[in-house]
Scaffold this active site. Structure first.
Site, mmCIF file in Angstrom:
data_model
loop_
_atom_site.group_PDB
_atom_site.id
_atom_site.type_symbol
_atom_site.label_atom_id
_atom_site.label_comp_id
_atom_site.label_asym_id
_atom_site.label_seq_id
_atom_site.Cartn_x
_atom_site.Cartn_y
_atom_site.Cartn_z
ATOM 1 N N HIS A 92 52.122 44.282 39.428
ATOM 2 C CA HIS A 92 50.768 44.003 38.955
ATOM 3 C C HIS A 92 50.130 45.316 38.498
ATOM 4 C CE1 HIS A 92 49.953 39.996 41.275
ATOM 5 N NE2 HIS A 92 51.194 40.050 40.822
ATOM 6 N N GLU A 139 47.309 46.645 39.123
ATOM 7 C CA GLU A 139 46.648 47.403 40.187
ATOM 8 C C GLU A 139 47.656 48.194 41.014
ATOM 9 O OE1 GLU A 139 44.370 43.431 39.768
ATOM 10 O OE2 GLU A 139 46.438 44.136 39.606
ATOM 11 N N CYS A 194 44.243 39.955 43.472
ATOM 12 C CA CYS A 194 44.886 38.950 44.312
ATOM 13 C C CYS A 194 45.016 39.513 45.731
ATOM 14 C CB CYS A 194 46.263 38.605 43.743
ATOM 15 S SG CYS A 194 47.494 39.933 43.913
ATOM 16 N N CYS A 249 47.126 42.804 45.790
ATOM 17 C CA CYS A 249 46.473 43.976 45.200
ATOM 18 C C CYS A 249 45.267 44.422 46.020
ATOM 19 C CB CYS A 249 46.090 43.684 43.755
ATOM 20 S SG CYS A 249 47.557 43.464 42.703
#
Length: 148
Positions: free
Chosen positions: A52, A54, A82, A85
Site C-alpha cells: 500500500h 502508506e 486501512c 496502514c
C-alpha cells in the site's frame, strides 16, 4: 507544508498509480515541513498485498532519516488508511495522519474504526480527514467506474 500541499504530493503519487494500472492511492511523509517520502500503491506491480502507498512511504521515510521512529512526521494519504496502514502509522510513532477521501469499506481512522486515536493503544496520532476529499474521492470513483 500545509495539509493541502501534503495531500497534493499524495495526489501526484495517486495519479502515477493510476497510470501504472494500480488503484490510485498515494501517500507522502512530511518531517519538519519537508517532503521526505512519497509513494503510490504497488500491489499489482509487486504482487504484494502489503504494498500500500502508506506502507511504502513509511518505509522510505524511515530509511531517509535512519530511524523507524517517525515521531515528528505527518503521513498524508489520499484515502483513509486501512487497519494495516493505520497500524503501521502507529508502529512508526507518526504524529499526524492527514487523509483525503473517507473509506466506508476499510477506513480505520474514523469511518469503521478509530485505531489512530484508540486510548487503549500505546501511541495515538492526531487525525485530519477530508482534506481535498472531493478531488481524492473523484480519482478513485473514476478509476473504479472505468473498470466496471
Amino acid at each position: 507544508m500545509t495539509d493541502e500541499a501534503a495531500i497534493e504530493a499524495a495526489l501526484e503519487q495517486a495519479r502515477r498509480a493510476e497510470a501504472a494500472g494500480e488503484v490510485p492511492v498515494g501517500a507522502a511523509v512530511i518531517v519538519d515541513g519537508e517532503l521526505i517520502a512519497a509513494r503510490h500503491n504497488e500491489r499489482e506491480t509487486r504482487n504484494d498485498p502489503t504494498a500500500h502507498a502508506e506502507i511504502l512511504a513509511l518505509r522510505d521515510a524511515a530509511a531517509a532519516i535512519g530511524d523507524w521512529r517517525l515521531g515528528g512526521a505527518t503521513l498524508a494519504t489520499t484515502l483513509e488508511p486501512c487497519p494495516m496502514c493505520a497500524g503501521a502509522a502507529l508502529s512508526a510513532r507518526v504524529a499526524r495522519v492527514v487523509f483525503g477521501a473517507y473509506d466506508p469499506k476499510a477506513g480505520a481512522a474514523s469511518t469503521l474504526y478509530n485505531l489512530l486515536v484508540d486510548p487503549r493503544l500505546s501511541h495515538n496520532c492526531d487525525v485530519a480527514g477530508g482534506v481535498r476529499e472531493a478531488e481524492c474521492g473523484a480519482l478513485l470513483s473514476e478509476f473504479f467506474r472505468s473498470r466496471r
